[in-house]
Motif scaffolding. Structure first.
Motif, PDB file in Angstrom:
ATOM      1  N   ARG A  83      -6.156 -36.109  35.054  1.00 48.11           N
ATOM      2  CA  ARG A  83      -7.576 -36.461  35.022  1.00 48.11           C
ATOM      3  C   ARG A  83      -8.379 -35.344  34.391  1.00 48.11           C
ATOM      4  NH1 ARG A  83     -11.898 -36.284  39.571  1.00 48.11           N
ATOM      5  NH2 ARG A  83     -10.351 -34.953  40.523  1.00 48.11           N
ATOM      6  N   VAL A  84      -9.319 -35.735  33.525  1.00 50.24           N
ATOM      7  CA  VAL A  84     -10.334 -34.830  32.982  1.00 50.24           C
ATOM      8  C   VAL A  84     -11.603 -35.657  32.841  1.00 50.24           C
ATOM      9  CG1 VAL A  84     -11.040 -33.297  31.122  1.00 50.24           C
ATOM     10  CG2 VAL A  84      -8.611 -33.547  31.644  1.00 50.24           C
ATOM     11  N   MET A  85     -12.652 -35.225  33.512  1.00 47.42           N
ATOM     12  CA  MET A  85     -13.907 -35.971  33.446  1.00 47.42           C
ATOM     13  C   MET A  85     -15.088 -35.035  33.686  1.00 47.42           C
ATOM     14  SD  MET A  85     -14.072 -37.870  37.163  1.00 47.42           S
ATOM     15  CE  MET A  85     -15.774 -38.313  36.966  1.00 47.42           C
ATOM     16  N   ALA A  86     -16.250 -35.475  33.255  1.00 48.64           N
ATOM     17  CA  ALA A  86     -17.498 -34.800  33.591  1.00 48.64           C
ATOM     18  C   ALA A  86     -18.184 -35.651  34.651  1.00 48.64           C
ATOM     19  CB  ALA A  86     -18.394 -34.667  32.360  1.00 48.64           C
ATOM     20  N   SER A  87     -18.871 -34.995  35.547  1.00 49.49           N
ATOM     21  CA  SER A  87     -19.607 -35.697  36.588  1.00 49.49           C
ATOM     22  C   SER A  87     -20.954 -35.020  36.733  1.00 49.49           C
ATOM     23  CB  SER A  87     -18.817 -35.637  37.907  1.00 49.49           C
ATOM     24  OG  SER A  87     -19.517 -36.297  38.937  1.00 49.49           O
ATOM     25  N   ALA A  88     -21.966 -35.801  37.100  1.00 46.26           N
ATOM     26  CA  ALA A  88     -23.301 -35.222  37.259  1.00 46.26           C
ATOM     27  C   ALA A  88     -24.042 -35.912  38.392  1.00 46.26           C
ATOM     28  CB  ALA A  88     -24.090 -35.343  35.958  1.00 46.26           C
ATOM     29  N   ASN A  89     -24.810 -35.105  39.095  1.00 45.78           N
ATOM     30  CA  ASN A  89     -25.651 -35.597  40.177  1.00 45.78           C
ATOM     31  C   ASN A  89     -27.092 -35.212  39.864  1.00 45.78           C
ATOM     32  OD1 ASN A  89     -23.074 -34.190  41.212  1.00 45.78           O
ATOM     33  ND2 ASN A  89     -23.402 -35.751  42.750  1.00 45.78           N
ATOM     34  N   ARG A 161     -36.330 -29.361  44.554  1.00 47.82           N
ATOM     35  CA  ARG A 161     -37.051 -28.441  43.664  1.00 47.82           C
ATOM     36  C   ARG A 161     -36.352 -28.275  42.315  1.00 47.82           C
ATOM     37  NH1 ARG A 161     -39.162 -24.268  45.806  1.00 47.82           N
ATOM     38  NH2 ARG A 161     -38.911 -24.898  47.943  1.00 47.82           N
ATOM     39  N   CYS A 162     -35.135 -28.793  42.174  1.00 42.47           N
ATOM     40  CA  CYS A 162     -34.407 -28.716  40.908  1.00 42.47           C
ATOM     41  C   CYS A 162     -34.762 -29.917  40.042  1.00 42.47           C
ATOM     42  CB  CYS A 162     -32.898 -28.705  41.185  1.00 42.47           C
ATOM     43  SG  CYS A 162     -31.907 -28.717  39.684  1.00 42.47           S
ATOM     44  N   LYS A 163     -35.196 -29.655  38.846  1.00 43.91           N
ATOM     45  CA  LYS A 163     -35.571 -30.747  37.939  1.00 43.91           C
ATOM     46  C   LYS A 163     -34.469 -31.054  36.932  1.00 43.91           C
ATOM     47  CE  LYS A 163     -40.507 -29.844  38.428  1.00 43.91           C
ATOM     48  NZ  LYS A 163     -40.346 -29.430  39.770  1.00 43.91           N
ATOM     49  N   GLU A 164     -33.285 -30.495  37.170  1.00 39.05           N
ATOM     50  CA  GLU A 164     -32.139 -30.688  36.290  1.00 39.05           C
ATOM     51  C   GLU A 164     -31.086 -31.528  37.016  1.00 39.05           C
ATOM     52  OE1 GLU A 164     -32.187 -29.423  33.203  1.00 39.05           O
ATOM     53  OE2 GLU A 164     -34.120 -28.481  33.591  1.00 39.05           O
ATOM     54  N   MET A 165     -30.077 -31.966  36.273  1.00 43.92           N
ATOM     55  CA  MET A 165     -28.931 -32.565  36.934  1.00 43.92           C
ATOM     56  C   MET A 165     -27.882 -31.490  37.139  1.00 43.92           C
ATOM     57  SD  MET A 165     -27.099 -34.892  34.047  1.00 43.92           S
ATOM     58  CE  MET A 165     -26.253 -34.191  32.658  1.00 43.92           C
ATOM     59  N   ARG A 166     -27.063 -31.676  38.145  1.00 41.52           N
ATOM     60  CA  ARG A 166     -25.947 -30.772  38.429  1.00 41.52           C
ATOM     61  C   ARG A 166     -24.735 -31.364  37.726  1.00 41.52           C
ATOM     62  NH1 ARG A 166     -21.239 -31.430  41.557  1.00 41.52           N
ATOM     63  NH2 ARG A 166     -20.610 -29.631  42.766  1.00 41.52           N
ATOM     64  N   SER A 167     -24.139 -30.625  36.807  1.00 40.36           N
ATOM     65  CA  SER A 167     -22.997 -31.169  36.061  1.00 40.36           C
ATOM     66  C   SER A 167     -21.758 -30.298  36.248  1.00 40.36           C
ATOM     67  CB  SER A 167     -23.337 -31.312  34.571  1.00 40.36           C
ATOM     68  OG  SER A 167     -23.612 -30.061  33.994  1.00 40.36           O
ATOM     69  N   ILE A 168     -20.619 -30.974  36.216  1.00 38.38           N
ATOM     70  CA  ILE A 168     -19.335 -30.293  36.343  1.00 38.38           C
ATOM     71  C   ILE A 168     -18.317 -30.947  35.420  1.00 38.38           C
ATOM     72  CG2 ILE A 168     -19.693 -29.618  38.759  1.00 38.38           C
ATOM     73  CD1 ILE A 168     -17.174 -32.121  38.641  1.00 38.38           C
ATOM     74  N   LEU A 169     -17.256 -30.221  35.126  1.00 34.85           N
ATOM     75  CA  LEU A 169     -16.053 -30.807  34.529  1.00 34.85           C
ATOM     76  C   LEU A 169     -14.984 -30.749  35.613  1.00 34.85           C
ATOM     77  CD1 LEU A 169     -15.859 -29.217  30.964  1.00 34.85           C
ATOM     78  CD2 LEU A 169     -16.415 -31.578  31.550  1.00 34.85           C
ATOM     79  N   ALA A 170     -14.252 -31.836  35.801  1.00 31.58           N
ATOM     80  CA  ALA A 170     -13.187 -31.888  36.802  1.00 31.58           C
ATOM     81  C   ALA A 170     -11.857 -32.108  36.103  1.00 31.58           C
ATOM     82  CB  ALA A 170     -13.440 -33.011  37.802  1.00 31.58           C
ATOM     83  N   PHE A 171     -10.865 -31.341  36.526  1.00 29.83           N
ATOM     84  CA  PHE A 171      -9.497 -31.432  36.009  1.00 29.83           C
ATOM     85  C   PHE A 171      -8.571 -31.658  37.203  1.00 29.83           C
ATOM     86  CE2 PHE A 171     -11.942 -28.454  33.506  1.00 29.83           C
ATOM     87  CZ  PHE A 171     -11.688 -28.833  32.191  1.00 29.83           C
ATOM     88  N   GLN A 172      -7.515 -32.430  36.992  1.00 29.62           N
ATOM     89  CA  GLN A 172      -6.526 -32.598  38.059  1.00 29.62           C
ATOM     90  C   GLN A 172      -5.134 -32.671  37.461  1.00 29.62           C
ATOM     91  OE1 GLN A 172      -6.972 -36.077  40.523  1.00 29.62           O
ATOM     92  NE2 GLN A 172      -5.312 -35.489  41.880  1.00 29.62           N
ATOM     93  N   ALA A 173      -4.213 -31.989  38.111  1.00 24.96           N
ATOM     94  CA  ALA A 173      -2.801 -32.026  37.733  1.00 24.96           C
ATOM     95  C   ALA A 173      -1.994 -32.392  38.980  1.00 24.96           C
ATOM     96  CB  ALA A 173      -2.346 -30.671  37.197  1.00 24.96           C
ATOM     97  N   VAL A 174      -0.889 -33.108  38.762  1.00 29.03           N
ATOM     98  CA  VAL A 174      -0.032 -33.561  39.865  1.00 29.03           C
ATOM     99  C   VAL A 174       1.410 -33.199  39.537  1.00 29.03           C
ATOM    100  CG1 VAL A 174       0.772 -35.580  41.164  1.00 29.03           C
ATOM    101  CG2 VAL A 174      -1.611 -35.455  40.413  1.00 29.03           C
ATOM    102  N   GLN A 175       2.148 -32.830  40.557  1.00 28.72           N
ATOM    103  CA  GLN A 175       3.572 -32.547  40.403  1.00 28.72           C
ATOM    104  C   GLN A 175       4.251 -33.833  39.937  1.00 28.72           C
ATOM    105  OE1 GLN A 175       6.556 -33.395  42.186  1.00 28.72           O
ATOM    106  NE2 GLN A 175       7.711 -31.810  41.147  1.00 28.72           N
TER     107      GLN A 175
END
Length: 191
Positions: A83-89, A161-175
Motif C-alpha cells: 500500500r502507498v497512499m496519501a490521506s488528508a484530514n 485554529r488550523c486553516k490547513e488540511m493535515r496530510s500524510i503519505l502512508a506506506f505498508q509492507a507485509v511479510q
C-alpha cells in the motif's frame, strides 16, 4: 511502540511532495479508517498503489516511487509493499482507531507527515493504543513514523485554529508468507 525518523525527506523532496501530491487537484473524498464502524466518516485520499496487482498505478508521481524505495530499505527482505497512499484530514474529520493488519509481527506501516509547516496547537497527532496507555506521535513535517501494522492507531484531524488540511503519505509492507496465507494466492516481490 513506534519509531521516528526526523527529516526522512530532503527539502527538495518535500517540495516535490507538495507540488506533485498535496497541492494537486486529484484528492478524492471517501477513504475511511475502519469501514465496520457506523456511522462511518470519510476523509480525503489519493491512491498510488494497486494492491491487487502489487504495482504502482499509472501516472504515480515520481517522488512516490522514490520514497517507497526508501521505505523498502527499512523492512526485512522477505516483506513486500502492499500500500502507498496519501490521506488528508480537515477540521472535524478525525479517523477512527484501526489496525492495518490483523496479526502482529508480519506487517509494517510508515506514516510520513507531509505538510509544509505545522504548529503544535493545530493537533494532527497520530495516537497509538497500547494495552493500558495511549502514546502520541506529534505531527512534524518531514518526519516518518513506523510501527507494527497490528497496533491500533488513529490519525487526528487538525484543531479548529488550523486553516490547513493535515496530510500524510502512508506506506505498508507485509511479510510475503503472511500475505500468501491471508490472500490464499501466489504473491511475490516483483523485480
Amino acid at each position: 511502540m513506534f519509531k521516528q525518523y526526523h527529516n526522512f525527506i530532503t527539502d527538495i523532496e518535500h517540495v516535490d511532495i507538495l507540488t506533485q501530491i498535496v497541492y494537486q487537484p486529484r484528492w478524492q473524498f471517501g477513504q475511511t479508517s475502519d469501514d465496520t464502524i457506523e456511522p462511518n466518516y470519510p476523509m480525503w485520499f489519493q491512491n498510488f498503489y494497486n494492491h491487487k496487482e502489487f504495482k504502482f498505478i499509472e501516472n504515480t508521481p515520481p517522488i512516490i516511487e522514490t520514497l517507497a524505495n526508501r521505505f523498502e530499505e527499512l523492512y526485512p527482505e522477505d516483506y513486500m509493499l502492499v500500500r502507498v497512499m496519501a490521506s488528508a484530514n480537515t477540521f472535524g474529520l478525525d479517523g477512527d482507531y484501526h489496525t492495518d493488519w490483523p496479526h502482529p509481527g508480519v506487517s509494517f506501516t510508515g506514516v510520513l507527515y507531509t505538510d509544509k509547516e505545522w504548529d503544535r496547537n493545530w493537533g494532527g497527532e497520530t495516537l497509538f493504543a497500547g494495552d493500558d496507555q495511549i502514546i502520541a506521535s506529534e505531527y512534524e513535517p518531514c518526519k516518518l513514523v513506523t510501527f507494527d501494522s497490528s497496533i491500533p492507531h488513529i490519525g487526528k484531524g487538525p484543531q479548529r485554529r488550523c486553516k490547513e488540511m493535515r496530510s500524510i503519505l502512508a506506506f505498508q509492507a507485509v511479510q510475503v508468507d503472511a500475505l500468501k496465507e491471508r490472500l490464499k494466492i501466489k504473491v511475490g516481490k516483483s523485480t
